[in-house]
Design a protein around this motif. Structure first.
Motif, short mmCIF file in Angstrom:
data_model
loop_
_atom_site.label_atom_id
_atom_site.label_comp_id
_atom_site.label_asym_id
_atom_site.label_seq_id
_atom_site.Cartn_x
_atom_site.Cartn_y
_atom_site.Cartn_z
N LEU A 122 1.48 6.86 -6.87
CA LEU A 122 0.40 7.81 -7.16
C LEU A 122 0.86 9.25 -7.01
O LEU A 122 0.42 10.14 -7.76
N GLN A 123 1.78 9.49 -6.08
CA GLN A 123 2.22 10.85 -5.79
C GLN A 123 3.52 11.24 -6.50
O GLN A 123 3.83 12.43 -6.61
N ASP A 124 4.27 10.27 -6.98
CA ASP A 124 5.56 10.55 -7.59
C ASP A 124 5.38 11.17 -8.98
O ASP A 124 4.54 10.72 -9.76
N PRO A 125 6.15 12.22 -9.33
CA PRO A 125 6.00 12.87 -10.64
C PRO A 125 6.22 11.91 -11.81
O PRO A 125 5.62 12.10 -12.89
N ASP A 126 7.04 10.88 -11.62
CA ASP A 126 7.30 9.92 -12.69
C ASP A 126 6.50 8.62 -12.52
O ASP A 126 6.68 7.67 -13.30
N PHE B 1 0.81 -1.21 0.00
CA PHE B 1 0.00 0.00 0.00
C PHE B 1 0.85 1.27 0.00
O PHE B 1 0.49 2.27 -0.63
N THR B 2 1.98 1.24 0.69
CA THR B 2 2.86 2.40 0.71
C THR B 2 3.45 2.63 -0.68
O THR B 2 3.55 3.78 -1.15
N ASP B 3 3.83 1.55 -1.33
CA ASP B 3 4.34 1.65 -2.71
C ASP B 3 3.28 2.25 -3.62
O ASP B 3 3.57 3.09 -4.48
N ALA B 4 2.05 1.79 -3.48
CA ALA B 4 0.96 2.27 -4.33
C ALA B 4 0.76 3.77 -4.15
O ALA B 4 0.61 4.52 -5.13
N TRP C 22 7.15 3.66 -7.80
CA TRP C 22 6.74 3.29 -6.44
C TRP C 22 7.89 3.20 -5.44
O TRP C 22 7.67 3.00 -4.25
N GLY C 23 9.13 3.40 -5.90
CA GLY C 23 10.26 3.39 -4.97
C GLY C 23 11.57 3.16 -5.70
O GLY C 23 11.60 2.97 -6.92
#
Length: 275
Positions: free
Chosen positions: A182-186, A175-178, A189-190
């Motif tokens: 969702l929030q990362d400009p590119d 869930f943290t990756d998801a 997920w990590g």
């Protein structure tokens, strides 16, 4: 390929049947069926408009020829540009095995230096599949792809979709990756994410339009295929066929673009025949 038991057909119809037969009946077809169908329809229109049976196609980042070889089997001349010598060697072998070595040309290069190895404005269609995720400047990569087109040419763009990755990570319990994707400009997920960049449908269409093309169609690709357990389709041909039909039905619906693993955009020069 033509069937010797059938009556002769026009070259245009023969091309259509040849390419589409390459993507039916296998699990791998889940990854290519929608794109193959859209691409073939676009090429059929170019064949009709130009009066030429064979088109000149440029496949940037075409690798071992997943699209190039079927296009060559359909009668077209295909130039594949890829930075990997191993991929180009596999392309050469695959084209020879398919009997189309005379219609497939592999050239080592990349999107940034595209015109060091191919001609500007020399192609009826350009495939830009799995390229924009990896280039330093997606806008530049798109502009180069468009600059390779002849007037009234067709551009096929396939890229990783943001929503599909978010959904896949969430369903796997990450869930943290998801949320990070969702929030990362590119859309990553990590640090361990192997994909450098993902796109929304809006971002991809903006790139196409920014390069001077109009968007003919947008499709979601692998909307369900990557979420369905393999055991449900690997041993049951009827289930695979049903899943293929479901993918085709959902592909054009905007509601499903936001959860597709990949997004496909068909771009056409302003004077090209409408989709």
């Amino acid at each position: 390929m033509s069937d010797p038991m059938r009556p002769p057909v026009s070259p245009h119809h023969s091309h259509t049947a040849s390419l589409r037969s390459d993507r039916s009946g296998t699990r791998a077809s889940l990854r290519t069926a929608v794109v193959s169908e859209v691409l073939q329809d676009a090429l059929d229109r170019r064949v009709k408009a130009t009066g030429r049976d064979a088109l000149d196609v440029l496949d940037t980042g075409g690798g071992s020829g997943n699209f190039a070889v079927p296009l060559a089997r359909a009668g077209h001349r295909v130039t594949v540009v890829d930075p990997s010598p191993n991929a180009l060697f596999a392309l050469e072998r695959r084209a020879a095995e398919a009997g189309v070595a005379d219609r497939v040309k592999g050239v080592q290069g990349d999107a940034h230096g595209l015109f060091d190895v191919v001609e500007r404005g020399g192609y009826d269609a350009v495939l830009c599949h799995g390229v924009l995720e990896y280039v330093d400047d997606p806008a530049e990569g798109m502009r180069n792809a468009v600059a390779a087109l002849r007037p009234e040419g067709v551009l096929s763009v396939l890229a990783a979709g943001l929503g599909g990755a978010v959904l896949a990570r969430a369903l796997a319990g990450h869930f943290t990756d998801a949320r990070q994707a969702l929030q990362d400009p590119d859309g990553r997920w990590g640090p361990g994410d192997p994909m450098p960049r993902r796109f929304t449908a809006e971002q991809l269409t903006a790139l196409v339009e920014g390069a001077g093309l109009r968007v003919g169609a947008v499709h979601g690709v692998r909307v369900f295929a990557d979420l369905v357990p393999g055991v449900l389709v690997d041993t049951e041909p009827a289930a695979l066929d049903a899943l293929l039909r479901l993918e085709a039905a959902a592909a054009e619906l905007p509601a499903f673009h936001s959860v597709a693993t990949q997004l496909h955009v068909l771009g056409e020069t302003p004077g090209a025949t409408e989709v």
